[in-house]
Motif scaffolding. Structure first.
Motif, short mmCIF file in Angstrom:
data_model
loop_
_atom_site.label_atom_id
_atom_site.label_comp_id
_atom_site.label_asym_id
_atom_site.label_seq_id
_atom_site.Cartn_x
_atom_site.Cartn_y
_atom_site.Cartn_z
N THR A 200 27.27 6.05 -38.54
CA THR A 200 27.03 5.03 -39.63
C THR A 200 28.70 4.49 -39.71
OG1 THR A 200 25.28 5.83 -40.41
CG2 THR A 200 26.06 4.16 -41.72
N VAL A 201 28.83 3.18 -40.10
CA VAL A 201 30.12 2.79 -40.46
C VAL A 201 30.07 1.98 -41.88
CG1 VAL A 201 30.27 0.74 -39.23
CG2 VAL A 201 32.50 1.63 -40.15
N ASN B 204 20.96 3.22 -31.53
CA ASN B 204 20.06 4.13 -30.70
C ASN B 204 20.00 5.25 -31.70
OD1 ASN B 204 20.56 2.35 -28.66
ND2 ASN B 204 21.45 3.94 -27.55
N THR B 205 20.04 5.23 -32.97
CA THR B 205 19.93 6.62 -33.80
C THR B 205 18.52 6.86 -33.72
OG1 THR B 205 20.40 7.18 -35.86
CG2 THR B 205 19.39 5.13 -35.91
N GLY B 206 18.09 8.02 -34.03
CA GLY B 206 16.94 8.70 -34.05
C GLY B 206 16.68 9.23 -35.61
N ASP B 207 15.66 9.85 -35.67
CA ASP B 207 15.37 10.68 -37.21
C ASP B 207 16.57 11.53 -37.57
OD1 ASP B 207 13.24 9.07 -37.14
OD2 ASP B 207 11.88 10.39 -36.68
N MET C 100 29.06 1.31 -30.92
CA MET C 100 29.22 0.77 -32.34
C MET C 100 30.44 0.18 -32.46
SD MET C 100 27.86 4.18 -34.59
CE MET C 100 28.06 3.53 -36.06
N VAL C 101 31.08 -0.34 -31.35
CA VAL C 101 32.58 -0.89 -31.37
C VAL C 101 32.24 -2.10 -32.16
CG1 VAL C 101 34.18 -2.05 -30.05
CG2 VAL C 101 33.74 0.09 -29.63
N PRO C 102 31.11 -2.90 -32.04
CA PRO C 102 31.13 -4.22 -32.75
C PRO C 102 30.99 -3.94 -34.31
CG PRO C 102 29.65 -4.25 -30.69
CD PRO C 102 30.19 -2.96 -30.79
N MET C 103 30.34 -3.15 -34.46
CA MET C 103 30.39 -2.58 -35.98
C MET C 103 31.49 -2.41 -36.50
SD MET C 103 26.66 -0.31 -36.31
CE MET C 103 25.75 -0.71 -34.66
#
Length: 86
Positions: A19-20, A11-14, A69-72
């Protein structure tokens, strides 16, 4: 060895980009996240358990990473474990 990119908040924007990555050489997870705000940082700094004194050392930081982001993060954990056995 460069960092292994695992993923970015879907759901990141500009302006935001939690990040991981995995540092395969040092066998570590690397996170980029949001600053938690002074109240959360103060609560973390006040927390004390055996082996963890009060405060946040200058070489450490508190970051927020969204639950989506848990799956990442799981993927990153698997990747760093694979690197540890090599």
């Amino acid at each position: 060895m460069p960092l292994l990119f695992i993923g970015i908040d879907p759901n990141t924007g500009d302006d935001e980009s939690p990040t991981v990555w995995v540092d395969q050489e040092n066998k570590e997870l690397v996170f980029q996240g949001w600053k938690p705000g002074p109240e959360i940082e103060a609560e973390c700094a006040a927390f004390e358990v055996p082996g963890h004194g009060k405060g946040i050392p200058e070489t450490e930081a508190v970051v927020r990473v969204p639950a989506r982001m848990v799956p990442m993060i799981r993927e990153a954990c698997d990747a760093v474990e694979r690197a540890a056995v090599q």
